[in-house]
Design an enzyme around this catalytic site. Structure first.
Site, PDB file in Angstrom:
ATOM      1  N   GLY A   8     -16.848 -49.268  67.503  1.00  0.00           N
ATOM      2  CA  GLY A   8     -18.286 -49.410  68.212  1.00  0.00           C
ATOM      3  C   GLY A   8     -19.189 -51.098  66.621  1.00  0.00           C
ATOM      4  N   GLY A  11     -22.171 -52.927  68.435  1.00  0.00           N
ATOM      5  CA  GLY A  11     -23.537 -52.233  68.753  1.00  0.00           C
ATOM      6  C   GLY A  11     -24.401 -53.135  67.680  1.00  0.00           C
ATOM      7  CD  GLN A  12     -29.915 -52.096  63.194  1.00  0.00           C
ATOM      8  OE1 GLN A  12     -29.244 -51.370  63.347  1.00  0.00           O
ATOM      9  NE2 GLN A  12     -29.956 -53.205  63.022  1.00  0.00           N
ATOM     10  CE1 TYR A 142     -27.532 -41.102  63.298  1.00  0.00           C
ATOM     11  CE2 TYR A 142     -29.600 -40.441  61.485  1.00  0.00           C
ATOM     12  CZ  TYR A 142     -28.025 -41.527  62.087  1.00  0.00           C
ATOM     13  OH  TYR A 142     -27.552 -42.242  61.349  1.00  0.00           O
ATOM     14  CE  LYS A 146     -24.601 -40.743  60.842  1.00  0.00           C
ATOM     15  NZ  LYS A 146     -23.162 -41.856  61.013  1.00  0.00           N
ATOM     16  CB  ILE A 172     -30.238 -51.341  59.174  1.00  0.00           C
ATOM     17  CG1 ILE A 172     -29.100 -50.201  58.518  1.00  0.00           C
ATOM     18  CG2 ILE A 172     -29.768 -53.152  59.339  1.00  0.00           C
ATOM     19  CD1 ILE A 172     -28.978 -50.520  57.070  1.00  0.00           C
TER      20      ILE A 172
HETATM   21  N1  SER Z   1     -31.323 -46.210  61.763  1.00  0.00           N
HETATM   22  C1  SER Z   1     -31.062 -44.521  62.228  1.00  0.00           C
HETATM   23  C2  SER Z   1     -32.597 -43.875  62.394  1.00  0.00           C
HETATM   24  O1  SER Z   1     -33.259 -43.964  62.208  1.00  0.00           O
HETATM   25  C3  SER Z   1     -31.698 -43.856  60.012  1.00  0.00           C
HETATM   26  O2  SER Z   1     -29.937 -43.743  60.359  1.00  0.00           O
HETATM   27  O3  SER Z   1     -31.609 -43.412  63.990  1.00  0.00           O
END
Ligand code: SER
Length: 320
Positions: A8, A11-12, A142, A146, A172
Site C-alpha cells: 500500500g 496511499g495516504q 472497519y 482493526k 492523519i
Molecule cells: N482515518 C480513519 C478513518 O477515518 C480512522 O483511522 O476511517
C-alpha cells in the site's frame, strides 16, 4: 540494515512513509508494493517497486523472497465510511490482506507493522482519556477488522514469536496524498478549500471531537515503534497514540488565523457523524510514551501553519 516491503505504498501514509524510510535505510532497501494508480510523482524512479495484490498471498511471499525482506509495513486499508458502504470489500481487505501478510511474516521470519485505529474503539468505550486497555466493541466494519488485526497480531507473536507491532492511528492530516472514504478526512479537505478560497462544507457537527496527528508525527510513530527495544514493550498490538484532539470549530478557528474570510458551513453526513460519535474524543497514549518514547511534535497551531505553508506553495506552483 533493514530490507523493507511496504504494502500500500501509494496511499495516504505509504506515499510519505516510503520517502522517509528510504532516507533512513537507503532507497534500494525499501521496496514499494503498489496495487493501482494513481501513483505519486516520480514513484517508479525513486526506488524498487513491485505490483502486489495483498489478497494474493503468493504475490507477497514472492516479493519477500525475491528482495530478501525482513520487515513488512502493511498499509492496505479501506477506510471507515467506504467500508460501511461496501462491507464485503472492507472485510476482504481488512482481514484478507492482514492474514496474508502475517502468514508471510511468520513463514519468512519478518517483523511486521500493521496500523490499527481509533476506529478499533466503539460506543461503550470511555470517551475521554481513553485507556490503553479498555472496552473495544466497535460497531463498524472497519473497526471490527482493526480489533481482529490487533488480536490476531498478538496471537502470531505469542504462538509463533512473529515480531508484530502496531499503533492505533488517529485521523492523519497530510498534504501529499489525499485519504479517501475516512471519517476523519474532513480535517484534510478543509485545508484544500481554505487555500483555494472555496467554502468548506463540514460533514461533522460542531462539538465532534476526535484525535488527530500530522503526518510527520505519524511516520515517526511507525518507525520509532519498529526500532524500539523489544524488551521494553509490555504491549504490542496496539498502542494508543495521539498528537491533538479538536472539533471542527477549533480547526476552523485555527485556519482563520491565516484566512480570516474563509467560510465553513455544516452539511452533516449522517453516516460519518454516527461513526465519529462512536469513537473516542481523546486517547490516553501514556503507554506509548513510556514503553518506546512516543513524543509528537505538532499541535493544532503548528500543524495548521505547516499545512497552509505547504499547500500555498503547491498553489503557487500551479499543482493545486
Ligand atoms: N482515518 C480513519 C478513518 O477515518 C480512522 O483511522 O476511517
Amino acid at each position: 540494515m533493514k530490507r523493507i516491503l511496504i504494502i500500500g505504498s501509494t496511499g495516504q501514509i505509504g506515499s510519505e512513509l516510503s520517502v522517509r524510510l528510504r532516507s533512513i535505510y537507503g532507497a534500494d532497501n525499501v521496496i514499494c508494493g503498489y496495487y493501482a494508480p494513481p501513483f505519486p510523482e516520480g514513484f517508479f524512479e525513486a526506488g524498487p517497486s513491485v505490483e502486489i495484490d495483498a489478497l494474493h498471498i503468493e504475490q507477497i511471499a514472492d516479493a519477500v523472497r525475491k528482495y530478501k525482506i525482513d520487515t513488512i509495513y502493511n498499509l492496505a486499508a479501506i477506510l471507515s465510511a467506504t467500508a460501511e458502504k461496501n462491507p464485503q470489500l472492507g472485510w476482504n481487505v481488512g482481514v484478507g490482506s492482514l492474514l496474508n501478510c502475517l502468514d508471510v511474516a511468520r513463514d519468512c521470519n519478518c517483523a511486521i507493522f500493521t496500523p490499527s485505529s481509533i476506529g478499533a474503539f466503539g460506543p461503550n468505550t470511555p470517551k475521554d482519556h481513553t485507556p490503553q486497555d479498555t472496552i473495544q466493541r466497535p460497531n463498524t466494519v472497519y473497526g471490527i477488522t482493526k480489533v481482529l488485526g490487533e488480536l490476531v497480531s498478538d496471537y502470531y507473536f505469542e504462538h509463533w514469536q512473529v515480531d508484530t507491532r502496531s499503533v492505533r492511528f488517529p485521523g492523519i492530516i497530510s498534504n501529499v496524498t489525499l485519504p479517501g472514504g475516512g471519517t476523519t478526512d474532513y480535517a484534510v479537505e478543509i485545508f484544500y478549500k481554505a487555500v483555494k478560497g472555496e467554502i468548506f462544507e463540514c460533514p461533522l457537527k460542531a462539538g465532534t471531537f476526535m484525535d488527530m496527528m500530522y503526518m510527520p508525527d505519524a511516520l515517526d510513530a511507525a518507525i520509532q515503534l519498529m526500532e524500539a527495544d523489544p524488551s521494553q514493550l509490555i504491549h504490542r498490538n496496539s498502542f494508543n497514540v495521539t498528537a491533538m484532539s479538536f472539533d471542527p470549530e477549533m480547526l476552523y478557528a485555527s485556519i482563520r488565523r491565516h484566512y480570516p474570510d474563509f467560510q465553513m458551513v455544516y452539511a452533516v453526513d449522517p453516516l460519518k457523524q454516527s461513526i465519529a460519535d462512536s469513537w473516542p474524543n481523546q486517547l490516553d497514549d501514556s503507554c506509548a510514551r513510556k514503553e518506546w518514547g512516543w513524543n509528537p511534535h505538532f499541535n493544532l497551531e503548528r500543524m495548521t501553519d505547516d499545512m497552509i505553508r505547504k499547500l500555498r506553495t503547491k498553489r503557487e506552483n500551479g499543482s493545486l
